[in-house]
Motif scaffolding. Structure first.
Motif, PDB file in Angstrom:
ATOM      1  N   UNK A 188      35.132  44.311  31.381  1.00 16.10           N
ATOM      2  CA  UNK A 188      35.061  44.523  32.838  1.00 16.10           C
ATOM      3  C   UNK A 188      35.157  45.779  33.456  1.00 16.10           C
ATOM      4  N   UNK A 189      35.890  46.586  32.942  1.00 15.37           N
ATOM      5  CA  UNK A 189      36.165  47.858  33.600  1.00 15.37           C
ATOM      6  C   UNK A 189      34.687  48.880  33.118  1.00 15.37           C
ATOM      7  N   UNK A 190      34.362  48.544  32.031  1.00 15.20           N
ATOM      8  CA  UNK A 190      33.104  48.850  31.561  1.00 15.20           C
ATOM      9  C   UNK A 190      32.013  48.933  32.422  1.00 15.20           C
TER      10      UNK A 190
ATOM     11  N   UNK B 134      47.604  36.083  33.774  1.00 17.60           N
ATOM     12  CA  UNK B 134      47.520  35.292  32.520  1.00 17.60           C
ATOM     13  C   UNK B 134      48.184  36.370  31.206  1.00 17.60           C
ATOM     14  N   UNK B 135      48.144  37.519  31.428  1.00 18.87           N
ATOM     15  CA  UNK B 135      48.555  38.569  30.558  1.00 18.87           C
ATOM     16  C   UNK B 135      47.487  38.412  29.233  1.00 18.87           C
TER      17      UNK B 135
ATOM     18  N   UNK C 296      28.069  40.812  44.861  1.00 23.99           N
ATOM     19  CA  UNK C 296      28.645  39.653  44.082  1.00 23.99           C
ATOM     20  C   UNK C 296      29.255  40.176  42.884  1.00 23.99           C
ATOM     21  N   UNK C 297      28.447  40.952  42.059  1.00 21.79           N
ATOM     22  CA  UNK C 297      29.210  41.426  40.790  1.00 21.79           C
ATOM     23  C   UNK C 297      30.373  41.989  40.796  1.00 21.79           C
ATOM     24  N   UNK C 298      30.675  42.704  41.705  1.00 30.39           N
ATOM     25  CA  UNK C 298      31.864  43.417  41.636  1.00 30.39           C
ATOM     26  C   UNK C 298      33.025  42.330  42.180  1.00 30.39           C
ATOM     27  N   UNK C 299      32.671  41.641  43.003  1.00 28.79           N
ATOM     28  CA  UNK C 299      33.582  40.390  43.378  1.00 28.79           C
ATOM     29  C   UNK C 299      33.970  39.835  42.153  1.00 28.79           C
ATOM     30  N   UNK C 300      33.162  39.181  41.550  1.00 31.06           N
ATOM     31  CA  UNK C 300      33.273  38.449  40.294  1.00 31.06           C
ATOM     32  C   UNK C 300      34.017  39.165  39.201  1.00 31.06           C
ATOM     33  N   UNK C 301      33.593  40.511  38.813  1.00 28.19           N
ATOM     34  CA  UNK C 301      34.474  41.191  37.924  1.00 28.19           C
ATOM     35  C   UNK C 301      35.819  41.618  38.362  1.00 28.19           C
ATOM     36  N   UNK C 302      36.014  41.757  39.521  1.00 25.13           N
ATOM     37  CA  UNK C 302      37.585  41.995  40.016  1.00 25.13           C
ATOM     38  C   UNK C 302      38.286  40.806  40.002  1.00 25.13           C
ATOM     39  N   UNK C 303      37.625  39.607  40.149  1.00 24.13           N
ATOM     40  CA  UNK C 303      38.273  38.364  39.877  1.00 24.13           C
ATOM     41  C   UNK C 303      38.663  38.218  38.620  1.00 24.13           C
ATOM     42  N   UNK C 304      37.780  38.687  37.311  1.00 24.57           N
ATOM     43  CA  UNK C 304      38.114  38.545  36.202  1.00 24.57           C
ATOM     44  C   UNK C 304      39.400  39.266  35.960  1.00 24.57           C
ATOM     45  N   UNK C 305      39.541  40.429  36.555  1.00 21.75           N
ATOM     46  CA  UNK C 305      40.725  41.262  36.314  1.00 21.75           C
ATOM     47  C   UNK C 305      41.953  40.506  36.840  1.00 21.75           C
ATOM     48  N   UNK C 306      41.810  39.923  37.852  1.00 24.42           N
ATOM     49  CA  UNK C 306      42.840  39.135  38.377  1.00 24.42           C
ATOM     50  C   UNK C 306      43.225  37.899  37.349  1.00 24.42           C
ATOM     51  N   UNK C 307      42.496  37.360  36.938  1.00 19.91           N
ATOM     52  CA  UNK C 307      42.688  36.365  36.060  1.00 19.91           C
ATOM     53  C   UNK C 307      43.470  36.905  34.693  1.00 19.91           C
TER      54      UNK C 307
ATOM     55  N   UNK D   5      41.606  27.942  27.680  1.00 20.91           N
ATOM     56  CA  UNK D   5      40.919  27.957  29.367  1.00 20.91           C
ATOM     57  C   UNK D   5      40.588  29.305  29.683  1.00 20.91           C
ATOM     58  N   UNK D   6      41.712  30.374  29.356  1.00 21.01           N
ATOM     59  CA  UNK D   6      41.783  31.641  30.159  1.00 21.01           C
ATOM     60  C   UNK D   6      40.546  32.416  29.362  1.00 21.01           C
ATOM     61  N   UNK D   7      40.394  32.097  28.212  1.00 16.06           N
ATOM     62  CA  UNK D   7      39.251  32.874  27.453  1.00 16.06           C
ATOM     63  C   UNK D   7      37.909  32.368  28.082  1.00 16.06           C
TER      64      UNK D   7
END
Length: 289
Positions: free
Chosen positions: A236-238, A227-228, A212-223, A188-190
């Motif tokens: 995402x960082x790229x 979830x390690x 919007x792009x940065x909001x979603x990308x930072x949300x991805x970093x939080x996930x 599910x994480x993937x």
């Protein structure tokens, strides 16, 4: 405990015994586990499994529900998709006989994988859209995660063919529902990261909506952090580095994203990303390190 699966996963991910156990346990402890089946404490085992993105459920017997070879093949295919090894994933997927799919969830998963690979390997757009529509129009409604994967796949396909209005139609559907997704398993994480990253990337690159792009990308970093999971961090960082350049943020901020991306790309042996980072950093420094 399925020791063979543990060892096979470690080797597939490129970890030596010393690298895997570093900071968790001694190499002798890991060697006793792999050679003699001597299971360490549950705390150590969980930490080792997290590094391999395995759950305890992946390794211990499921009474009455044996894992099928077909599911193992799809697991391997999906992992290659996560790590951007698309040709290898396609080779694995082609070994699956669609006639062997025994239930709807297997079929939805197969269609999602086939549609993504058709898109990312630049097959005719009709191939991928056909697969995604079979998910979206299924008689028995597919779970939200598969519908969002199909919407995301359609968006990627149309964006890659320059049809940005159609792509945005599908990504808007994703954006409206992504926060409703629940995460229960590593897979599910993937899948959620796939959706969030690609949607954030689209709004950044094609829509030029960096907020919007940065909001979603930072949300991805939080996930990833919660979830390690590290495989998407480099990507995402790229993209955040590219956004930083477009937004004319300070060179320091941009380089922080590049350095973070490089660190995780090295951890996960993502040579494709490391090459992209070398090119980007060379462009920023004029070839001077």
């Amino acid at each position: 405990m399925n020791i063979d699966k543990f060892v096979a996963t470690r080797k597939a991910m490129g970890f030596s015994q010393q690298e895997l156990c570093d900071g968790v346990c001694t190499q002798a402890t890991l060697s006793r586990l792999e050679s003699n089946g001597q299971v360490p404490t549950i705390k150590i085992l969980i930490q080792l499994c997290r590094r391999l993105h395995l759950s305890l459920d992946d390794l211990f017997p499921k009474f009455g529900v044996p894992e099928s070879q077909l599911n193992q093949q799809m697991d391997a295919t999906e992992f290659k998709l996560v790590t951007s090894e698309y040709h290898e994933a396609q080779t694995l997927l082609e070994k699956i006989n669609s006639a062997d799919l025994t239930d709807e969830r297997q079929r939805w998963r197969y269609l999602y994988l086939r549609g993504y690979l058709a898109t990312l390997l630049d097959h005719p757009i009709t191939d991928s859209i056909f697969d995604f529509n079979q998910i979206l129009m299924a008689k028995s409604q597919a779970p939200l995660i598969y519908n969002l994967l199909a919407y995301t796949g359609c968006g990627i396909a149309y964006a890659r063919h320059g049809q940005l209005d159609k792509a945005e139609f599908y990504f808007n559907k994703v954006f409206d529902q992504i926060y409703q997704c629940t995460i229960e398993t590593t897979k599910d994480v993937w899948r959620v990261l796939n959706i969030v990253y690609n949607t954030g990337r689209f709004y950044s690159q094609s829509g030029h909506n960096y907020e919007i792009g940065n909001e979603l990308l930072n949300y991805a970093l939080t996930i990833c952090a919660n979830n390690h999971v590290t495989y998407y961090v480099a990507k995402v960082e790229y993209q955040l580095a590219l956004n930083s350049i477009e937004l004319k943020q300070s060179p320091r901020e941009t380089m922080e994203h590049i350095h973070d991306s490089r660190a995780f790309a090295r951890i996960n042996r993502n040579h494709i990303m490391l090459e992209q980072l070398d090119i980007l950093q060379g462009q920023l420094t004029g070839g001077q390190e």
